[in-house]
Design a protein around this motif. Structure first.
Motif: not given
Ligand code: PGA
Length: 257
Positions: A233-239
């Motif tokens: 997991x290389x990061x996040x897509x954050x809503x």
């Protein structure tokens, strides 16, 4: 291989221009310039907010990118309501989300559309953030990996290795989006590892190891650290949590560690 994490805020259909300027400014004020050595950050507001957000970030000389939430693959013409890659490039967008489950589910976007959008973005030197993810029904059936990896294969059809290396994949289980029900780190890691395995098969070990795979789905300041600690997991897509400067900054800080 150490991959530089990417934290991208997907604002969805939130924030007028005025509100976008305020939020971007709040994020910029809290962002320490040297963080950009360790983590890439992108804000993905609605189309009309892109230029105002970019202007704030440029004025502050912050290395925070902007990205769009969608694009159309044709260059120009009679496509009422659509936005081209060239229009996004002119604003200075570095990224564009494609294939978000809300676009697939609410607006009928197909795997083929996602593939065309990704190719058009690459041709225009923008990095696609390609979203994939299963419904609860698929998860309950036990076919998550097959479903998600098929979406990955379809999205990358006809994209060569050099171009693929510029793409980001976001794994977003639909049942975790906006529900407060986050995938466990083990669940998210397992699917992200399967995605990387698929990229290895499609391209090469080196390219797959270099590409960033994000997790998205109710990521917040409380769970970001344990999710980001997973090896694939290389990061996040954050809503939701990207709409408050303090939460978004806390997630960025979690990615610095
Ligand atoms: P969420 O949305 O963080 O509000 O669950 C994530 C996304 O849909 O990209």
């Amino acid at each position: 291989m150490a991959r530089k994490p990417l934290i991208a805020g997907n604002w969805k259909m939130n924030n007028t221009i005025g509100e976008a300027v305020v939020l971007t400014q709040e994020i910029s004020n809290r962002f320490e310039p040297d963080w950009s050595d360790t983590v890439d950050v992108a804000l993905c507001p609605p189309f009309v907010d892109l230029k105002p957000a970019k202007t704030v970030l440029e004025f502050d000389k912050q290395h925070i990118a902007v990205g769009a939430q969608d694009v159309y693959w044709e260059e120009k013409g009679a496509y009422t309501g659509e936005i081209s890659v060239g229009m996004l490039a002119e604003i200075g967008c570095a990224y564009c989300i494609v294939g978000h489950s809300e676009r697939r589910g609410l607006f009928g976007e197909t795997n083929e559309d996602v593939n065309k959008k990704a190719k058009a973005l690459l041709a225009g030197h923008l990095a696609p953030i390609i979203c994939v993810g299963e419904s609860l029904a698929v998860r309950d059936e036990g076919t998550t990996d097959e479903f998600v990896c098929a979406q990955v294969r379809a999205a990358f059809a006809g994209i060569d290795e050099n171009e693929a290396a510029k793409c980001v994949v976001a794994y977003e289980p639909i049942w975790a989006i906006g529900t407060g029900r986050t995938a466990t780190p083990e669940q998210a890691q397992a699917v992200c590892a399967a995605i990387r395995e698929t990229l290895k098969e499609l391209y090469s070990q080196d390219t797959a190891e270099a590409m960033r795979i994000l997790y998205g789905g109710s990521m917040n300041e409380g769970n970001a650290a344990i999710l980001l600690a997973e090896p694939d997991i290389d990061g996040g897509l954050i809503g939701g949590a990207s709409l408050k400067a303090t939460s978004f900054i806390a997630i960025i800080e979690a990615a610095l560690k």
